[in-house]
Scaffold this motif. Structure first.
Motif, PDB file in Angstrom:
ATOM      1  N   VAL A 181      24.440  -3.713 -26.790  1.00 15.95           N
ATOM      2  CA  VAL A 181      25.347  -3.495 -25.671  1.00 15.95           C
ATOM      3  C   VAL A 181      25.043  -2.129 -25.071  1.00 15.95           C
ATOM      4  O   VAL A 181      25.109  -1.107 -25.757  1.00 15.95           O
ATOM      5  N   LEU A 182      24.678  -2.120 -23.779  1.00 15.05           N
ATOM      6  CA  LEU A 182      24.326  -0.878 -23.097  1.00 15.05           C
ATOM      7  C   LEU A 182      25.533  -0.208 -22.466  1.00 15.05           C
ATOM      8  O   LEU A 182      25.651   1.008 -22.448  1.00 15.05           O
ATOM      9  N   SER A 183      26.413  -1.015 -21.889  1.00 16.77           N
ATOM     10  CA  SER A 183      27.597  -0.496 -21.225  1.00 16.77           C
ATOM     11  C   SER A 183      28.609  -1.623 -21.112  1.00 16.77           C
ATOM     12  O   SER A 183      28.239  -2.772 -20.883  1.00 16.77           O
ATOM     13  N   GLY A 184      29.880  -1.278 -21.254  1.00 21.98           N
ATOM     14  CA  GLY A 184      30.904  -2.309 -21.142  1.00 21.98           C
ATOM     15  C   GLY A 184      32.280  -1.704 -20.991  1.00 21.98           C
ATOM     16  O   GLY A 184      32.513  -0.535 -21.322  1.00 21.98           O
ATOM     17  N   SER A 185      33.178  -2.511 -20.507  1.00 20.40           N
ATOM     18  CA  SER A 185      34.539  -2.033 -20.291  1.00 20.40           C
ATOM     19  C   SER A 185      35.308  -1.872 -21.598  1.00 20.40           C
ATOM     20  O   SER A 185      36.322  -1.181 -21.635  1.00 20.40           O
ATOM     21  N   ASN A 186      34.822  -2.476 -22.683  1.00 22.34           N
ATOM     22  CA  ASN A 186      35.522  -2.310 -23.960  1.00 22.34           C
ATOM     23  C   ASN A 186      35.095  -1.043 -24.695  1.00 22.34           C
ATOM     24  O   ASN A 186      35.646  -0.719 -25.737  1.00 22.34           O
ATOM     25  N   GLY A 187      34.092  -0.336 -24.157  1.00 19.67           N
ATOM     26  CA  GLY A 187      33.692   0.956 -24.715  1.00 19.67           C
ATOM     27  C   GLY A 187      32.787   0.901 -25.922  1.00 19.67           C
ATOM     28  O   GLY A 187      32.372   1.928 -26.429  1.00 19.67           O
ATOM     29  N   VAL A 188      32.436  -0.294 -26.411  1.00 16.44           N
ATOM     30  CA  VAL A 188      31.566  -0.413 -27.577  1.00 16.44           C
ATOM     31  C   VAL A 188      30.121  -0.514 -27.096  1.00 16.44           C
ATOM     32  O   VAL A 188      29.683  -1.549 -26.610  1.00 16.44           O
ATOM     33  N   THR A 189      29.392   0.597 -27.186  1.00 21.24           N
ATOM     34  CA  THR A 189      27.991   0.613 -26.770  1.00 21.24           C
ATOM     35  C   THR A 189      27.137   1.227 -27.872  1.00 21.24           C
ATOM     36  O   THR A 189      27.639   1.939 -28.737  1.00 21.24           O
ATOM     37  N   ARG A 190      25.857   0.953 -27.799  1.00 18.44           N
ATOM     38  CA  ARG A 190      24.928   1.534 -28.754  1.00 18.44           C
ATOM     39  C   ARG A 190      24.766   3.025 -28.450  1.00 18.44           C
ATOM     40  O   ARG A 190      24.527   3.404 -27.308  1.00 18.44           O
ATOM     41  N   PRO A 191      24.893   3.896 -29.448  1.00 14.45           N
ATOM     42  CA  PRO A 191      24.801   5.342 -29.209  1.00 14.45           C
ATOM     43  C   PRO A 191      23.472   5.760 -28.577  1.00 14.45           C
ATOM     44  O   PRO A 191      23.436   6.657 -27.745  1.00 14.45           O
ATOM     45  N   GLU A 192      22.389   5.106 -28.941  1.00 16.31           N
ATOM     46  CA  GLU A 192      21.081   5.484 -28.394  1.00 16.31           C
ATOM     47  C   GLU A 192      20.958   5.154 -26.904  1.00 16.31           C
ATOM     48  O   GLU A 192      20.064   5.648 -26.236  1.00 16.31           O
ATOM     49  N   TYR A 193      21.846   4.306 -26.384  1.00 19.02           N
ATOM     50  CA  TYR A 193      21.818   3.968 -24.959  1.00 19.02           C
ATOM     51  C   TYR A 193      22.926   4.658 -24.165  1.00 19.02           C
ATOM     52  O   TYR A 193      22.793   4.849 -22.961  1.00 19.02           O
ATOM     53  N   SER A 194      24.016   5.037 -24.808  1.00 21.49           N
ATOM     54  CA  SER A 194      25.158   5.568 -24.061  1.00 21.49           C
ATOM     55  C   SER A 194      24.810   6.826 -23.277  1.00 21.49           C
ATOM     56  O   SER A 194      25.330   7.037 -22.180  1.00 21.49           O
ATOM     57  N   SER A 195      23.927   7.673 -23.795  1.00 20.11           N
ATOM     58  CA  SER A 195      23.559   8.894 -23.076  1.00 20.11           C
ATOM     59  C   SER A 195      22.567   8.624 -21.935  1.00 20.11           C
ATOM     60  O   SER A 195      22.368   9.466 -21.072  1.00 20.11           O
ATOM     61  N   ARG A 196      21.969   7.434 -21.919  1.00 23.08           N
ATOM     62  CA  ARG A 196      20.960   7.107 -20.900  1.00 23.08           C
ATOM     63  C   ARG A 196      21.490   6.194 -19.795  1.00 23.08           C
ATOM     64  O   ARG A 196      20.768   5.868 -18.867  1.00 23.08           O
ATOM     65  N   THR A 197      22.728   5.748 -19.895  1.00 24.94           N
ATOM     66  CA  THR A 197      23.246   4.792 -18.914  1.00 24.94           C
ATOM     67  C   THR A 197      24.264   5.429 -17.983  1.00 24.94           C
ATOM     68  O   THR A 197      25.012   6.322 -18.375  1.00 24.94           O
TER      69      THR A 197
END
Length: 161
Positions: free
Chosen positions: A62-78
């Motif tokens: 999960v790269l981005s979502g309204s529930n806030g559960v994303t992969r840490p390695e992608y959250s800083s890049r999205t």
């Protein structure tokens, strides 16, 4: 039951049922960032949940979502943007390690929960550059593009009919 209330209830259910259908998902490259455009219908006022994900080697990230559960390695890049009927996700520093199947999923909760999604396979060497002309060509058949340009070509005396 009052017929007016019944019709209003039916219209509300129909509006929710088709109010979040994903119509297209496109991918293009802006400098070194992947841009995903998720176009959807927006015929309801019910809050819509979204999720952008990447499936690679049978694993879903999960790269981005309204529930806030994303992969840490992608959250800083999205970076995520939303307009009336468009959800846009940017993934910076896009490399071949980020290739795979990207999904845009929209959900409506409530008495009749609905889910709608689209997928697009993304390979770095096959991505087009983002821009008005490339997106027009990518999403429009050549014949339609030619027919739409005929009056312009005729007006500029490039062709005569």
């Amino acid at each position: 039951m009052n017929p007016t209330i019944g019709i209003a209830l039916l219209l509300t259910v129909l509006q929710v049922a088709r109010g979040q259908k994903v119509t297209s998902l496109t991918a293009c490259l802006v400098n070194q960032s992947l841009r995903l455009d998720c176009h959807h219908e927006n015929t309801t006022t019910t809050p819509m949940q979204y999720e952008f994900s990447l499936t690679r080697d049978t694993k879903k990230w999960v790269l981005s979502g309204s529930n806030g559960v994303t992969r840490p390695e992608y959250s800083s890049r999205t970076k995520f943007f939303s307009k009336y009927n468009l959800k846009v996700l940017y993934l910076s520093n896009f490399t071949t390690k980020d290739e795979g199947t990207y999904t845009c999923e929209l959900r409506l909760s409530g008495p009749n929960p609905t889910v709608s999604n689209k997928d697009v396979s993304v390979f770095r060497d096959k991505l087009v550059r983002c821009g008005g002309i490339s997106l027009l060509i990518q999403n429009t058949s050549w014949l339609l593009l030619l027919l739409l340009s005929l009056p312009l070509l005729q007006a500029m005396d490039f062709i005569s009919l």
